[in-house]
Design a protein around this motif. Structure first.
Motif, mmCIF file in Angstrom:
data_model
loop_
_atom_site.group_PDB
_atom_site.id
_atom_site.type_symbol
_atom_site.label_atom_id
_atom_site.label_comp_id
_atom_site.label_asym_id
_atom_site.label_seq_id
_atom_site.Cartn_x
_atom_site.Cartn_y
_atom_site.Cartn_z
ATOM 1 N N ARG A 1 0.820 -1.211 0.000
ATOM 2 C CA ARG A 1 0.000 0.000 0.000
ATOM 3 C C ARG A 1 0.855 1.262 0.000
ATOM 4 N NH1 ARG A 1 -1.809 0.052 4.890
ATOM 5 N NH2 ARG A 1 -3.366 -1.574 4.598
ATOM 6 N N MET A 2 1.910 1.264 0.780
ATOM 7 C CA MET A 2 2.754 2.450 0.890
ATOM 8 C C MET A 2 3.564 2.713 -0.368
ATOM 9 S SD MET A 2 1.959 3.465 3.861
ATOM 10 C CE MET A 2 3.159 4.779 3.944
ATOM 11 N N ARG A 3 3.622 1.741 -1.267
ATOM 12 C CA ARG A 3 4.434 1.876 -2.480
ATOM 13 C C ARG A 3 3.586 1.983 -3.750
ATOM 14 N NH1 ARG A 3 6.944 -0.890 1.380
ATOM 15 N NH2 ARG A 3 9.202 -0.692 1.637
ATOM 16 N N LEU A 4 2.314 2.241 -3.577
ATOM 17 C CA LEU A 4 1.422 2.329 -4.735
ATOM 18 C C LEU A 4 1.557 3.644 -5.489
ATOM 19 C CD1 LEU A 4 -1.829 0.724 -3.247
ATOM 20 C CD2 LEU A 4 -0.267 -0.277 -4.917
ATOM 21 N N GLY A 5 2.149 4.631 -4.864
ATOM 22 C CA GLY A 5 2.339 5.925 -5.512
ATOM 23 C C GLY A 5 3.741 6.455 -5.271
ATOM 24 N N PRO A 6 4.246 7.278 -6.174
ATOM 25 C CA PRO A 6 5.597 7.845 -5.994
ATOM 26 C C PRO A 6 5.591 8.917 -4.908
ATOM 27 C CG PRO A 6 4.571 8.773 -7.948
ATOM 28 C CD PRO A 6 3.620 7.727 -7.437
ATOM 29 N N THR A 7 6.598 8.894 -4.057
ATOM 30 C CA THR A 7 6.708 9.919 -3.024
ATOM 31 C C THR A 7 7.244 11.218 -3.626
ATOM 32 O OG1 THR A 7 8.927 9.151 -2.434
ATOM 33 C CG2 THR A 7 7.058 8.228 -1.206
ATOM 34 N N GLN A 8 6.939 12.316 -2.952
ATOM 35 C CA GLN A 8 7.407 13.631 -3.376
ATOM 36 C C GLN A 8 8.253 14.242 -2.261
ATOM 37 O OE1 GLN A 8 4.191 15.972 -5.385
ATOM 38 N NE2 GLN A 8 2.856 14.268 -4.777
ATOM 39 N N MET A 9 9.071 15.225 -2.647
ATOM 40 C CA MET A 9 9.951 15.891 -1.681
ATOM 41 C C MET A 9 9.588 17.368 -1.608
ATOM 42 S SD MET A 9 11.958 13.268 -0.888
ATOM 43 C CE MET A 9 13.493 13.854 -0.167
ATOM 44 N N PHE A 10 9.680 17.924 -0.397
ATOM 45 C CA PHE A 10 9.439 19.357 -0.218
ATOM 46 C C PHE A 10 10.479 19.897 0.746
ATOM 47 C CE2 PHE A 10 7.475 22.902 2.136
ATOM 48 C CZ PHE A 10 7.253 23.764 1.065
ATOM 49 N N THR A 11 11.114 20.984 0.334
ATOM 50 C CA THR A 11 12.176 21.609 1.119
ATOM 51 C C THR A 11 11.700 22.973 1.627
ATOM 52 O OG1 THR A 11 13.872 20.502 -0.224
ATOM 53 C CG2 THR A 11 14.556 22.412 1.074
ATOM 54 N N TYR A 12 11.957 23.242 2.892
ATOM 55 C CA TYR A 12 11.579 24.539 3.465
ATOM 56 C C TYR A 12 12.609 24.908 4.536
ATOM 57 C CZ TYR A 12 9.530 21.636 7.198
ATOM 58 O OH TYR A 12 9.338 20.729 8.206
ATOM 59 N N PRO A 13 12.716 26.195 4.868
ATOM 60 C CA PRO A 13 13.759 26.645 5.794
ATOM 61 C C PRO A 13 13.680 25.928 7.138
ATOM 62 C CG PRO A 13 12.770 28.518 4.685
ATOM 63 C CD PRO A 13 11.943 27.331 4.320
ATOM 64 N N LEU B 1 5.705 24.003 8.696
ATOM 65 C CA LEU B 1 5.338 23.391 7.419
ATOM 66 C C LEU B 1 4.064 24.066 6.916
ATOM 67 C CD1 LEU B 1 6.224 20.999 5.551
ATOM 68 C CD2 LEU B 1 4.539 19.607 6.743
ATOM 69 N N PRO B 2 3.994 24.440 5.635
ATOM 70 C CA PRO B 2 2.799 25.109 5.105
ATOM 71 C C PRO B 2 1.528 24.303 5.364
ATOM 72 C CG PRO B 2 4.587 25.230 3.511
ATOM 73 C CD PRO B 2 5.064 24.337 4.622
ATOM 74 N N ALA B 3 0.428 25.025 5.533
ATOM 75 C CA ALA B 3 -0.844 24.397 5.887
ATOM 76 C C ALA B 3 -1.356 23.460 4.805
ATOM 77 C CB ALA B 3 -1.888 25.478 6.176
ATOM 78 N N ARG B 4 -0.926 23.643 3.554
ATOM 79 C CA ARG B 4 -1.417 22.794 2.472
ATOM 80 C C ARG B 4 -0.970 21.345 2.609
ATOM 81 N NH1 ARG B 4 2.283 22.103 -1.862
ATOM 82 N NH2 ARG B 4 4.227 23.290 -1.620
ATOM 83 N N PHE B 5 -0.056 21.077 3.518
ATOM 84 C CA PHE B 5 0.410 19.711 3.742
ATOM 85 C C PHE B 5 -0.335 19.032 4.891
ATOM 86 C CE2 PHE B 5 3.971 21.700 1.569
ATOM 87 C CZ PHE B 5 4.303 20.738 0.631
ATOM 88 N N ALA B 6 -1.423 19.639 5.342
ATOM 89 C CA ALA B 6 -2.154 19.087 6.494
ATOM 90 C C ALA B 6 -2.685 17.684 6.209
ATOM 91 C CB ALA B 6 -3.299 20.015 6.871
ATOM 92 N N GLU B 7 -3.070 17.415 4.946
ATOM 93 C CA GLU B 7 -3.625 16.107 4.596
ATOM 94 C C GLU B 7 -2.585 15.182 3.975
ATOM 95 O OE1 GLU B 7 -8.244 16.226 3.736
ATOM 96 O OE2 GLU B 7 -7.158 17.375 2.215
ATOM 97 N N SER B 8 -1.349 15.631 3.900
ATOM 98 C CA SER B 8 -0.296 14.794 3.330
ATOM 99 C C SER B 8 0.198 13.795 4.370
ATOM 100 C CB SER B 8 0.877 15.660 2.844
ATOM 101 O OG SER B 8 0.445 16.543 1.826
ATOM 102 N N TYR B 9 0.696 12.685 3.872
ATOM 103 C CA TYR B 9 1.247 11.659 4.758
ATOM 104 C C TYR B 9 2.765 11.711 4.675
ATOM 105 C CZ TYR B 9 2.387 7.134 6.780
ATOM 106 O OH TYR B 9 2.919 6.143 7.553
ATOM 107 N N GLU B 10 3.400 11.948 5.812
ATOM 108 C CA GLU B 10 4.855 12.066 5.850
ATOM 109 C C GLU B 10 5.497 10.685 5.897
ATOM 110 O OE1 GLU B 10 8.030 13.642 9.079
ATOM 111 O OE2 GLU B 10 6.503 15.124 8.459
ATOM 112 N N VAL B 11 6.242 10.368 4.848
ATOM 113 C CA VAL B 11 6.910 9.071 4.759
ATOM 114 C C VAL B 11 8.244 9.104 5.493
ATOM 115 C CG1 VAL B 11 7.879 7.348 3.173
ATOM 116 C CG2 VAL B 11 5.777 8.575 2.562
#
Length: 324
Positions: free
Chosen positions: A219-231, A236-246
């Motif tokens: 299940r955890m490998r069904l989609g490609p992970t993405q990377m986000f860099t911030y200071p 962390l920006p609010a738009r990541f509230a529903e994201s799952y941190e791998v």
């Protein structure tokens, strides 16, 4: 007088029309206890979801939701626990009590030999049995998945469980029907191989535990992970509230990544020296976004359906080649 009676009441001699006839009717009648039990669980599950959703909306709307943020976790309610137990137990029920006995039971008690020496062929008997089991799994999966998705999707902010976790991901969208079909096919396959009812049910139970672990990894490998860099050390920006941190990293200005605990030193001075040494200026998260959920679910459902097709083909080949 008898002739007059027959002529005046011809409808009394007509046989009752059944929705199912012949072999399908025989299969349904043979497995009527399992059919009634699973359908009853499905109806109960749908009604309980409707009730819990109504109760939840009354509570949160009284508190001002959605105009104002409300602290409410559906997962903590007793009603949600009942639904979670039902949805997690249904694959087990279908695999062990429907799939495993489907062929093994007929072979053990001689029903298979009896039926196939009558007016139906072995393949007709097998297709009728598979159609019953798969039809039951598909109907239950579609109905419960639709009901649970109707509850969760518009109100997912009120659920503590992440969308990628099994209680949500496996019970919404196309995954639940595909999962029920696969575990049913797995139980049938075990029954065909072992040819005995109780051993088939026991081995199917063991396979369910193994397959649950494997599916959690897939299940955890069904989609490609993405990377986000911030200071570093910023929110962390609010738009990541529903994201799952791998995973989480730290990085320098050149884009080089280091493990999150690279500079976990005992003192602040040592930690600052380590950060300066590596030039760490950023926090980096590796994540799966909620927008990927639909694609991941269809990918997972495709894998499960492909597995079902392979197991079904094997069952058809095995039964047609080996004596009953």
């Amino acid at each position: 007088m008898s002739t007059r009676t027959l002529t005046e009441n011809p409808t009394e001699l007509r046989p009752r029309r059944r929705l199912l006839r012949g072999l399908p009717w025989l299969v349904v009648r043979q497995h009527r206890t399992a059919l009634a039990s699973v359908l009853a669980l499905t109806v109960f599950g749908v009604l309980w979801i409707v009730y819990q959703r109504h109760e939840m909306l009354q509570l949160v709307q009284a508190a001002g939701w959605p105009e104002k943020e409300v602290r409410y976790a559906v997962d903590d309610s007793r009603g949600y626990g009942v639904i979670a137990s039902l949805l997690s137990g249904l694959p087990l029920i279908l695999a062990v009590f429907v799939g495993a006995p489907l062929i093994a039971g007929d072979r053990e008690n001689g029903t298979a030999q009896l039926v196939t020496t009558q007016s139906v062929t072995r393949r007709q008997w097998l297709v009728a049995k598979l159609a019953f089991a798969y039809g039951l799994a598909l109907v239950c999966g579609l109905v419960l998945s639709a009901a649970f998705t109707w509850w969760w999707q518009p109100h997912r902010s009120l659920f503590y469980t992440k969308w990628i976790e099994g209680p949500i991901f496996d019970n919404t969208g196309p995954v639940l029907p595909a999962l029920l079909l696969f575990v049913t096919a797995m139980g049938i396959t075990v029954g065909v191989l072992l040819r005995r009812l109780v051993p088939a049910m026991a081995v199917t139970l063991a396979f369910m535990a193994i397959s649950a672990y494997v599916w959690d990894e897939i299940r955890m490998r069904l989609g490609p992970t993405q990377m986000f860099t911030y200071p570093k050390d910023t929110e962390l920006p609010a738009r990541f509230a529903e994201s799952y941190e791998v995973d989480r990293w730290v990085g320098n200005a050149d884009g080089q990544l280091f493990g999150w605990g690279t500079c976990a030193e005992a003192t602040d001075e040592a930690q600052n020296a380590c950060i300066a040494k590596h030039g760490i200026v950023n926090d980096v998260i590796e994540y799966l976004d909620h927008d990927q959920m639909a694609a991941m679910q269809w990918t997972g459902a495709g894998i499960l359906l492909a597995g079902t097709a392979v197991l079904t083909a094997f069952v058809l080949w095995r039964v047609s080649r080996r004596p009953l």
